[in-house]
Design a protein around this motif. Structure first.
Motif, PDB file in Angstrom:
ATOM      1  N   ALA A  35       1.055  -1.431   0.172  1.00 47.26           N
ATOM      2  CA  ALA A  35      -0.095  -0.178  -0.104  1.00 47.26           C
ATOM      3  C   ALA A  35       0.625   0.435  -0.038  1.00 47.26           C
ATOM      4  CB  ALA A  35      -0.804  -0.256   1.046  1.00 47.26           C
ATOM      5  N   ARG A  36       0.472   2.374  -0.527  1.00 48.38           N
ATOM      6  CA  ARG A  36       0.841   3.792  -0.197  1.00 48.38           C
ATOM      7  C   ARG A  36       2.060   3.364   1.158  1.00 48.38           C
ATOM      8  NH1 ARG A  36      -1.542   8.990  -2.143  1.00 48.38           N
ATOM      9  NH2 ARG A  36      -0.336  10.301   0.052  1.00 48.38           N
ATOM     10  N   ARG A  37       1.672   3.544   1.838  1.00 49.04           N
ATOM     11  CA  ARG A  37       2.203   3.450   3.330  1.00 49.04           C
ATOM     12  C   ARG A  37       3.197   2.679   3.424  1.00 49.04           C
ATOM     13  NH1 ARG A  37      -2.557   0.745   5.714  1.00 49.04           N
ATOM     14  NH2 ARG A  37      -2.218  -1.293   5.144  1.00 49.04           N
ATOM     15  N   ASP A  38       3.440   1.764   2.695  1.00 50.94           N
ATOM     16  CA  ASP A  38       4.484   0.861   3.323  1.00 50.94           C
ATOM     17  C   ASP A  38       6.006   1.903   1.545  1.00 50.94           C
ATOM     18  OD1 ASP A  38       3.703  -1.917   3.957  1.00 50.94           O
ATOM     19  OD2 ASP A  38       2.234  -2.035   2.186  1.00 50.94           O
ATOM     20  N   TRP A  39       5.482   1.980   0.705  1.00 47.50           N
ATOM     21  CA  TRP A  39       6.740   2.826  -0.288  1.00 47.50           C
ATOM     22  C   TRP A  39       7.042   3.588   0.765  1.00 47.50           C
ATOM     23  CZ3 TRP A  39       7.942  -0.449  -4.146  1.00 47.50           C
ATOM     24  CH2 TRP A  39       6.747  -1.111  -4.535  1.00 47.50           C
ATOM     25  N   ILE A  40       5.952   4.590   0.975  1.00 51.31           N
ATOM     26  CA  ILE A  40       6.395   5.942   2.053  1.00 51.31           C
ATOM     27  C   ILE A  40       7.372   4.717   3.366  1.00 51.31           C
ATOM     28  CG2 ILE A  40       5.791   7.836   4.242  1.00 51.31           C
ATOM     29  CD1 ILE A  40       2.825   7.506   2.058  1.00 51.31           C
ATOM     30  N   ALA A  41       7.172   3.499   3.658  1.00 51.42           N
ATOM     31  CA  ALA A  41       7.841   4.148   4.320  1.00 51.42           C
ATOM     32  C   ALA A  41       9.633   3.063   4.926  1.00 51.42           C
ATOM     33  CB  ALA A  41       7.846   1.975   5.576  1.00 51.42           C
ATOM     34  N   LEU A  42       9.642   2.345   3.128  1.00 50.32           N
ATOM     35  CA  LEU A  42      10.340   1.783   2.512  1.00 50.32           C
ATOM     36  C   LEU A  42      10.926   3.091   1.999  1.00 50.32           C
ATOM     37  CD1 LEU A  42       9.589  -1.082  -0.147  1.00 50.32           C
ATOM     38  CD2 LEU A  42      10.906  -0.916   2.209  1.00 50.32           C
ATOM     39  N   ALA A  43      10.620   4.274   1.521  1.00 51.94           N
ATOM     40  CA  ALA A  43      11.716   5.412   1.368  1.00 51.94           C
ATOM     41  C   ALA A  43      12.238   5.874   2.710  1.00 51.94           C
ATOM     42  CB  ALA A  43      10.408   6.756   0.909  1.00 51.94           C
ATOM     43  N   VAL A  44      11.368   6.074   3.967  1.00 60.09           N
ATOM     44  CA  VAL A  44      11.975   6.668   4.628  1.00 60.09           C
ATOM     45  C   VAL A  44      12.763   5.754   5.028  1.00 60.09           C
ATOM     46  CG1 VAL A  44      11.333   6.711   7.486  1.00 60.09           C
ATOM     47  CG2 VAL A  44       9.888   7.589   5.875  1.00 60.09           C
ATOM     48  N   GLY A  45      13.389   4.191   5.573  1.00 64.45           N
ATOM     49  CA  GLY A  45      14.144   3.537   5.266  1.00 64.45           C
ATOM     50  C   GLY A  45      15.593   3.809   4.254  1.00 64.45           C
ATOM     51  N   VAL A  46      15.552   4.062   2.764  1.00 64.74           N
ATOM     52  CA  VAL A  46      16.816   4.234   2.290  1.00 64.74           C
ATOM     53  C   VAL A  46      17.121   5.498   2.820  1.00 64.74           C
ATOM     54  CG1 VAL A  46      17.025   5.022  -0.359  1.00 64.74           C
ATOM     55  CG2 VAL A  46      15.658   3.053   0.028  1.00 64.74           C
ATOM     56  N   LEU A  47      16.049   6.679   2.325  1.00 66.18           N
ATOM     57  CA  LEU A  47      16.714   7.964   3.487  1.00 66.18           C
ATOM     58  C   LEU A  47      17.264   7.503   4.793  1.00 66.18           C
ATOM     59  CD1 LEU A  47      16.082  10.707   3.064  1.00 66.18           C
ATOM     60  CD2 LEU A  47      14.329  11.307   4.812  1.00 66.18           C
ATOM     61  N   LEU A  48      17.318   6.982   5.786  1.00 62.13           N
ATOM     62  CA  LEU A  48      18.054   6.716   6.864  1.00 62.13           C
ATOM     63  C   LEU A  48      19.748   6.670   6.489  1.00 62.13           C
ATOM     64  CD1 LEU A  48      17.497   5.937   9.736  1.00 62.13           C
ATOM     65  CD2 LEU A  48      17.569   3.498   9.567  1.00 62.13           C
ATOM     66  N   LEU A  49      19.299   5.190   5.160  1.00 60.05           N
ATOM     67  CA  LEU A  49      20.554   4.631   4.990  1.00 60.05           C
ATOM     68  C   LEU A  49      21.478   5.487   4.547  1.00 60.05           C
ATOM     69  CD1 LEU A  49      22.167   2.098   5.494  1.00 60.05           C
ATOM     70  CD2 LEU A  49      21.194   1.333   3.370  1.00 60.05           C
ATOM     71  N   ALA A  50      20.427   6.316   3.705  1.00 56.16           N
ATOM     72  CA  ALA A  50      21.657   7.620   2.773  1.00 56.16           C
ATOM     73  C   ALA A  50      22.547   8.112   3.312  1.00 56.16           C
ATOM     74  CB  ALA A  50      20.683   8.375   2.408  1.00 56.16           C
ATOM     75  N   LEU A  51      21.460   9.179   5.068  1.00 56.55           N
ATOM     76  CA  LEU A  51      21.879   9.793   5.777  1.00 56.55           C
ATOM     77  C   LEU A  51      23.002   9.430   6.387  1.00 56.55           C
ATOM     78  CD1 LEU A  51      18.851  11.328   6.916  1.00 56.55           C
ATOM     79  CD2 LEU A  51      20.226  12.289   5.646  1.00 56.55           C
ATOM     80  N   VAL A  52      22.849   7.762   7.056  1.00 61.76           N
ATOM     81  CA  VAL A  52      24.669   7.375   7.556  1.00 61.76           C
ATOM     82  C   VAL A  52      25.173   7.231   7.234  1.00 61.76           C
ATOM     83  CG1 VAL A  52      24.643   5.078   8.952  1.00 61.76           C
ATOM     84  CG2 VAL A  52      22.383   6.270  10.005  1.00 61.76           C
ATOM     85  N   ILE A  53      24.983   6.390   5.275  1.00 59.45           N
ATOM     86  CA  ILE A  53      26.248   6.823   4.781  1.00 59.45           C
ATOM     87  C   ILE A  53      26.923   7.980   4.868  1.00 59.45           C
ATOM     88  CG2 ILE A  53      27.157   6.188   2.690  1.00 59.45           C
ATOM     89  CD1 ILE A  53      24.818   4.455   2.426  1.00 59.45           C
ATOM     90  N   LEU A  54      25.699   9.057   4.196  1.00 60.83           N
ATOM     91  CA  LEU A  54      26.840  10.751   4.769  1.00 60.83           C
ATOM     92  C   LEU A  54      27.151  11.214   5.273  1.00 60.83           C
ATOM     93  CD1 LEU A  54      25.967  13.349   2.970  1.00 60.83           C
ATOM     94  CD2 LEU A  54      24.531  13.425   3.482  1.00 60.83           C
ATOM     95  N   PHE A  55      26.676  10.059   7.073  1.00 60.81           N
ATOM     96  CA  PHE A  55      27.165  10.797   8.024  1.00 60.81           C
ATOM     97  C   PHE A  55      28.657  10.330   7.994  1.00 60.81           C
ATOM     98  CE2 PHE A  55      23.322  11.929  10.564  1.00 60.81           C
ATOM     99  CZ  PHE A  55      22.562  13.201   9.652  1.00 60.81           C
ATOM    100  N   ARG A  56      28.954   9.115   8.030  1.00 59.97           N
ATOM    101  CA  ARG A  56      29.970   7.893   7.999  1.00 59.97           C
ATOM    102  C   ARG A  56      30.894   9.284   7.052  1.00 59.97           C
ATOM    103  NH1 ARG A  56      30.885   2.309   8.529  1.00 59.97           N
ATOM    104  NH2 ARG A  56      33.031   1.902   7.426  1.00 59.97           N
ATOM    105  N   ARG A  57      30.730   9.344   6.011  1.00 62.12           N
ATOM    106  CA  ARG A  57      31.550  10.582   5.481  1.00 62.12           C
ATOM    107  C   ARG A  57      32.435  11.575   5.696  1.00 62.12           C
ATOM    108  NH1 ARG A  57      30.422   9.132  -0.867  1.00 62.12           N
ATOM    109  NH2 ARG A  57      31.265   6.536  -0.594  1.00 62.12           N
ATOM    110  N   LEU A  58      31.040  12.315   6.446  1.00 56.77           N
ATOM    111  CA  LEU A  58      31.369  13.425   7.192  1.00 56.77           C
ATOM    112  C   LEU A  58      32.019  13.580   8.084  1.00 56.77           C
ATOM    113  CD1 LEU A  58      28.312  15.370   6.333  1.00 56.77           C
ATOM    114  CD2 LEU A  58      29.775  15.366   4.752  1.00 56.77           C
ATOM    115  N   GLY A  59      32.296  12.424   8.386  1.00 59.66           N
ATOM    116  CA  GLY A  59      33.109  11.531  10.139  1.00 59.66           C
ATOM    117  C   GLY A  59      32.058  12.338  11.029  1.00 59.66           C
ATOM    118  N   ILE A  60      30.979  12.604  11.340  1.00 59.13           N
ATOM    119  CA  ILE A  60      30.093  13.240  12.411  1.00 59.13           C
ATOM    120  C   ILE A  60      29.400  12.218  13.071  1.00 59.13           C
ATOM    121  CG2 ILE A  60      29.943  15.907  11.237  1.00 59.13           C
ATOM    122  CD1 ILE A  60      26.772  14.973  10.955  1.00 59.13           C
TER     123      ILE A  60
END
Lengths: 288, 280, 268
Positions: C243-268
């Motif tokens: 359902a819609r909520r599933d795609w939204i949840a997945l998007a949030v998940g991908v965002l989470l991973l992306a941010l975590v990778i970004l933070f790791r790159r930035l070292g913060i």
């Protein structure tokens, strides 16, 4: 006389300190004299099974105490272990606890744990097997090759081979057909030996309770709701029904007869008693 | 009425056994009836039950379910769809972790369309009065409730006949009452053929027809009212005659003339009232 | 008592988290684990913890239940922590005694590792608490479906898993009962050396195995008489649908991973 078993304000809580906490046995005072034959009844979840597991120290009370011959069974580790052998406990569907290669060795498990000498173990195994009607030829067989009824007898022999002074049984006849039930009740009566030993047993069959016990203890919501002779208990038929207990058929018929206006003693529970009670109402009747 | 189950000279011998467990049964069961099969352990009653939906296949003879021979592999699914089976141990027939998922198991196997399964599951659970438990975990239910879930699981397949193999043997009296009430209602209200295998004579009181089995044969066949009075024969077949019947039987031996076919508590009380009540 | 083990337990509910498609939840759990192992610094960790905290809040699962699920693993967590504490070398020496030196980096790693294990378990617990085992296996079956092409028996594996989960509570209860029955005959499961203890388990294990086989046999018969004939032609009452909520949840998940990778790159 000091009771052989006594509980003082015995309370048991499951899952203490969690959201699932519930009181299974609530401040129960109970005592059994040597030689009594007691039936314990109550609907499923009334706390009766939890209660009897305290009587040989398998469960530890949350509060209150259990006394064997007047002594707290948890007073020392040594005594707890002793009590475990002196109070034999047979669980529901006991045939599922069999594990040895042969019937003989399975029955010997308890006596061996008592650290008895080999010839003593041997004597007890043969005696117990004979007691429940298992022949010599069965002793060498694997318990897993036996019929359901035979397996149950092996399990019972395994407990009585410990020669407990008090024998406690949790629904020993569950799942057996009428023939098997009859035989088993006879064995238990024989173990009671006219009052030489003490027997306490849980049953759902009011007919069995009425037929064999001298005393009936009724559990309801973790309390003892009634305690008396079968007649005293069955006189309170309507209360029993409210507690979700199915009263004997004969009692139900007599209760109904009273309702219908016949002045008949409705505390009876056996065929013979019913005949006597009916005779009393009329001293005759319509004989052909 | 039509015949739903028919056995012809049904013989069954277990592997390695010397003597047959079923010795040539000829039996016909009418659709819509409530049949109780009574017998002591080892009388062959469970073996018979297991033939009725193809769990066991006859050593010789035939079993026909709605005309289909159970021995023929290609009939098996249709046979099991027609005749559902409830077993003794409630724990060992529940497949899923949630009540409604378990009830759905049968219809799912039949490849029924999802929305229809939902409807059937809800109906079946309502019919055994377990609807409010649909989201519960089965292992937390009482024995009687589990057994009703098992019955619902069969009902959802819309069988024409339900065979229950000692469904009450492991239950307490309350659970036993629940199960008996449920199957009686299914028979009376929904017209489902019920075959109840038991060793409790009391459970047969509500049946239309009673088959008493002994040593792999049918010893007696008739309505409970016809058979209950035959106390000596029942006892010879190692069956426990209900105390009410025993009471009237004993009184009759003293010269009373009580109707032994009065088998319910109420009938028995009424009969005794007539015999012992004061005349107006 | 054995009954207190909550592994694989399902707490029925009707929250957003419960309603998510099991496939979404499985993928999210994988993303969450990936993020957890990618995050090496504070900001990333904080984000992962935040994600878990919000999920728990949304699921209305009590924190207490999660904590009690973690309890059996406390020893593993402690051992991991202690090992890291002692064996991580660094620049900032904190304590030194005998042959042991503890560095600030060791303390840091120990805390992170312990936290990581607990977060890992807490996340998976949330998955099993909010997803019925049947849904879970359905989800797995559906995700692994492509493997059928290379003849992996996906349906059978999923069915086996769901049955195993179904029987865990039953077998635990049975273990309790057999143990009590043998103790009533004087069996002693606690004292003695390793060999004595292992031997003492036989009276428990043999009846348990026998009973498990009997149950399996009876269950197979019951399943067959309910027309089970494998995955072929089988339908499901609860169709998996995104359902819609599933795609939204997945998007949030991908965002989470992306941010975590970004933070790791930035070292913060």
């Amino acid at each position: 006389m000091t009771p052989v078993l006594q509980t003082v304000r015995l309370t048991h809580r499951y899952s203490e300190g969690t959201p699932f906490e519930r009181v299974a046995v609530d401040s129960v005072d109970f005592s059994a004299q040597r030689g009594e034959f007691i039936a314990v009844i109550g609907h499923t979840g009334s706390g009766k099974s939890t209660f009897i597991q305290h009587l040989n120290g398998l469960l530890k009370p949350s509060s209150g105490s259990v006394l064997f011959d007047g002594k707290d069974i948890h007073s020392s580790k040594e005594f707890t272990r002793q009590v475990r052998f002196r109070v034999g406990l047979l669980f529901q569907y006991p045939e599922y606890q069999l594990f040895e290669e042969t019937v003989y060795r399975d029955i010997a498990f308890g006596p061996k744990n008592m650290k008895l000498k080999d010839d003593e173990v041997d004597e007890r195994v043969r005696e117990a097997a004979g007691f429940v009607g298992l022949g010599e030829e069965i002793l060498g067989k694997s318990p897993f090759d036996l019929s359901g009824g035979q397996k149950r007898r092996v399990a019972i022999a395994g407990v009585i081979a410990m020669r407990p002074e008090v024998l406690i049984l949790d629904e020993p006849t569950a799942g057996l057909d009428p023939g098997g039930r009859e035989e088993l009740m006879e064995n238990i009566l024989r173990y009671h030996d006219g009052g030489k030993r003490t027997v306490i047993y849980i049953t759902h069959s009011m007919e069995d309770a009425a037929r064999t016990a001298q005393r009936i203890v009724v559990f309801n919501h973790g309390h003892i709701a009634m305690d008396g002779t079968p007649r005293e208990v069955f006189r309170r038929g309507f209360e029993l029904i409210q507690m979700g207990i199915i009263v004997p058929q004969i009692t139900r018929v007599m209760m109904r007869l009273r309702e219908l206006g016949l002045d008949v003693d409705d505390s009876v529970y056996s065929v013979d008693q019913a005949i006597a009670a009916l005779r009393e109402t009329k001293g005759g009747g319509d004989r052909a | 009425m039509s015949t739903i189950i028919k056995t012809e000279k049904l013989v069954y011998t277990y592997e390695g056994a010397e003597a047959p467990t079923l010795r040539g049964l000829d039996l016909e069961i009418e659709e819509g009836t409530f049949v109780a099969v009574l017998g002591h352990n080892g009388s062959g009653k469970s073996t018979l039950a297991k033939h009725l939906n193809g769990i066991l296949i006859p050593t010789s003879g035939r079993v026909l379910v709605d005309g289909m021979d159970t021995a023929e592999e290609q009939n098996l699914l249709a046979v099991r769809h027609t005749v559902g089976m409830v077993f003794q141990n409630p724990d060992n027939q529940i497949v899923a972790n949630v009540v409604e998922d378990d009830v759905a198991f049968g219809p799912e196997n039949l490849g029924i369309e999802p929305r229809e399964i939902r409807r059937r599951v809800d109906d079946a659970l309502t019919s055994v009065q377990m609807y409010e438990y649909r989201n519960h975990a089965p292992h937390l239910l009482s024995g009687g409730q589990k057994q009703r879930v098992a019955i619902a699981g069969i009902l959802a397949m819309k069988p024409r006949c339900i065979v229950l193999d000692e469904p009450t043997a492991m239950l307490d009296p309350v659970g036993r009452g629940e199960v008996l009430d449920t199957i009686t209602r299914l028979n009376r209200q929904e017209g489902i053929t019920v075959i109840l295998v038991t060793h409790h004579m009391e459970e047969c009181i509500g049946a239309d027809r009673l088959l008493v089995m002994s040593e792999g044969s049918i010893l007696m066949d008739g309505s409970p009212r016809e058979l209950f009075p035959r106390v000596e024969e029942m006892e010879a077949a190692h069956l426990g005659v209900p105390d009410t019947t025993r009471l009237m039987y004993a009184l009759n031996r003293e010269g009373y003339q009580l109707p032994l076919e009065a088998i319910t508590t109420e009938e028995c009380a009424q009969a005794l009232l007539r015999a012992f009540g004061h005349k107006e | 008592m054995l009954k207190d083990i909550t592994l694989g337990q399902y707490y029925p509910g009707d929250t957003l988290v419960h309603r998510l498609d099991p496939r979404t939840k499985l993928i999210l759990t994988l993303i969450y684990i990936a993020a957890l192992f990618t995050a090496i610094v504070y900001a990333g960790y904080a984000l992962v913890v935040l994600f878990l905290a919000v999920s728990i809040l949304l699921s209305r699962i009590r924190l207490r239940n999660i904590l009690s699920g973690l309890k059996p693993l406390i020893i593993i967590v402690l051992i991991t922590g202690i090992l890291n504490l002692f064996y991580t070398k660094g620049e900032h020496l904190l304590v030194h005694f005998w042959r042991i030196s503890i560095y600030w980096e060791g303390v840091e790693t120990a805390i992170f590792m312990a936290l990581r294990i607990m977060l890992l378990i807490a996340g998976t617990l949330l998955l099993t608490y909010t997803t019925s085992p049947l849904q879970l296996t359905d989800g797995l079956e559906s995700l692994l479906n492509p493997l059928k092409k290379i003849r992996v028996p996906v349906h059978e594996l999923a069915m086996m898993m769901s049955i195993a989960l179904r029987f865990i509570p039953t077998l635990i209860e049975e273990t309790d009962k057999i143990m009590s029955a043998q103790r009533a005959r004087g069996a002693d499961f606690e004292t003695g050396g390793l060999i004595a203890k292992a031997k003492a388990m036989l009276p428990l294990l043999i009846p348990l195995f026998v009973s498990a086989f009997r149950r399996a046999d009876e269950l197979a018969t019951a399943m067959e008489s309910r027309c089970y004939h494998g995955g072929e032609g089988r339908t499901r009452m609860k169709q998996l649908s995104m359902a819609r909520r599933d795609w939204i949840a997945l998007a949030v998940g991908v965002l989470l991973l992306a941010l975590v990778i970004l933070f790791r790159r930035l070292g913060i």
